[in-house]
Design an enzyme around this catalytic site. Structure first.
Site, PDB file in Angstrom:
ATOM      1  N   CYS A  38       0.845  -1.206   0.000  1.00  0.00           N
ATOM      2  CA  CYS A  38       0.000   0.000   0.000  1.00  0.00           C
ATOM      3  C   CYS A  38       0.877   1.251   0.000  1.00  0.00           C
ATOM      4  O   CYS A  38       1.398   1.645   1.047  1.00  0.00           O
ATOM      5  CB  CYS A  38      -0.920  -0.017   1.218  1.00  0.00           C
ATOM      6  SG  CYS A  38      -1.909   1.479   1.361  1.00  0.00           S
TER       7      CYS A  38
ATOM      8  N   CYS B 194      -0.377   4.101   2.156  1.00  0.00           N
ATOM      9  CA  CYS B 194      -0.198   3.902   3.601  1.00  0.00           C
ATOM     10  C   CYS B 194       1.265   4.106   3.999  1.00  0.00           C
ATOM     11  O   CYS B 194       1.553   4.691   5.032  1.00  0.00           O
ATOM     12  CB  CYS B 194      -0.590   2.487   4.025  1.00  0.00           C
ATOM     13  SG  CYS B 194      -2.093   1.874   3.290  1.00  0.00           S
ATOM     14  N   ASP B 195       2.188   3.581   3.194  1.00  0.00           N
ATOM     15  CA  ASP B 195       3.584   3.477   3.634  1.00  0.00           C
ATOM     16  C   ASP B 195       4.555   4.376   2.873  1.00  0.00           C
ATOM     17  O   ASP B 195       5.742   4.403   3.201  1.00  0.00           O
ATOM     18  CB  ASP B 195       4.063   2.016   3.489  1.00  0.00           C
ATOM     19  CG  ASP B 195       3.238   1.071   4.351  1.00  0.00           C
ATOM     20  OD1 ASP B 195       2.785   1.507   5.424  1.00  0.00           O
ATOM     21  OD2 ASP B 195       3.051  -0.087   3.955  1.00  0.00           O
TER      22      ASP B 195
END
Ligand code: NAP
Length: 309
Positions: free
Chosen positions: A130, A133-134
């Site tokens: 992701c 997300c990261d």
């Protein structure tokens, strides 16, 4: 006893909840993680009517707030067992067993793994599924993205302003994504000082590093040439698969595990419906998930009204 238990708080489930609550149904939503599903993990959405550009998190918040204002009840828990073949549907979770007249499965799909040796070892130590997300963990670093679909292309655009260098690795020489997004990536990659390097007809065959990912081995599928790229991160964006293991002996699934429905979102079991990415269909977008959710909700209303007779 609920009228409807919706499993999954992505766009399909949230839309269905809005329709069902407006029809005065008693609705429980079960969600394993955070609301929004894949939508919440998408950075910029530019094809949802009414918004030129909106983040997935903002669109999730708007849908969720609308449902909660109508009285949506959400329990954050994992489903352990479905007992849904009889008239009263039972869903067993870590938080107890819930009963309803109908169940709507909006389970979405989860990220596929490369299935290369050491993939698990570097999870959270360089490998991510992701980018939204990261991505910020890789500020000014070198990353590779694997995949040739919309997710990989959107990941390139998202990471472009964060990281120092991006290798986009795809196993073929044509992409399966929105032309407009691909054009943006191509324009950026053609700049003289471009930080994007597109590597086609290649697959990742090895992952290396001492404690954390430091390099990836790639193989050119045409000439079999092997090369090694030094990277700090690898974003795997090679598609998704449905989380339907618990349902495989209950519902009709296609060969990939997606739930078969008719056009009213009915499964092969009376009172059990499916909507969104978990369903066997050709176009998986936020808008098609919302459309599925709306249709499912109307079908569910019709089903419940026939139960009363
Ligand atoms: P996808 O469309 O299924 O694409 C997966 C890509 O990964 C394909 O290019 C595929 O290659 C490649 N791939 C699959 N298995 C691989 C493997 N083992 N090794 C290397 N490459 C592999 O998946 P997605 O991009 O995650 O998108 C999923 C769905 O969400 C799609 O319907 C997509 O349109 C939708 N989506 C939409 C947006 C949007 O903003 N509109 C954003 C994200 C996702 P091949 O091409 O050779 O098969």
């Amino acid at each position: 006893m609920y009228d409807l238990i919706i499993i999954g708080a992505g766009p399909a489930g949230l839309t269905a909840s809005i329709y069902a609550l407006r029809a005065r149904k008693k609705v429980l939503m079960l969600e394993r993680m955070i609301p929004g599903g894949q939508m919440a993990m998408t950075n910029n959405i530019e094809n949802y009517p009414g918004f030129d550009k909106i983040t997935g998190m903002d669109l999730t918040t708007k849908m969720l707030e609308q449902a909660v204002k109508l009285g949506l009840e959400i329990t954050y828990t994992d489903v352990l067992e479905y007992d849904i073949t009889d008239t009263i549907k039972k869903v067993r979770t870590h938080n107890g067993t819930f009963e309803a007249k109908t169940v709507l499965l909006c389970l979405g799909a989860f990220a596929k793994q490369l299935e290369v040796e050491n993939e698990q070892k570097y999870l959270g130590k360089g490998i991510s599924y992701c980018a939204t997300c990261d991505g910020n963990f890789f500020k000014d670093k070198t990353v590779a993205i694997v995949g040739g679909g919309n997710t990989s292309i959107k990941d390139v655009l998202y990471l472009y302003d964060i990281v120092k260098k991006i290798y986009l690795i795809h196993r073929r020489d044509t992409f399966r994504c929105e032309e407009s997004a691909l054009d943006k990536v191509k324009i950026l990659s053609e700049k003289s000082d471009s930080k994007i390097n597109i590597i086609l007809n290649s697959i990742v065959t090895g992952l290396k590093g001492d404690g954390k990912l430091e390099s990836i081995v790639i193989e050119n599928k045409e000439n079999k040439a092997i090369s090694e790229l030094n990277v700090d991160g690898l974003f795997v964006a090679i598609g998704r698969k449905p989380d339907t293991d618990l349902l495989k002996d209950i519902l009709e699934l296609d060969s990939l595990g997606y739930i078969k429905t008719d056009e009213d979102m009915k499964t092969n079991i009376a009172g059990v419906f499916a909507a969104g990415d978990v369903r066997h269909k050709t176009l998986r977008q936020i808008i098609t998930a919302c459309a599925d959710g709306a249709i499912a909700s109307i079908s569910i209303n019709n089903y419940i009204s026939t139960m009363k007779n």
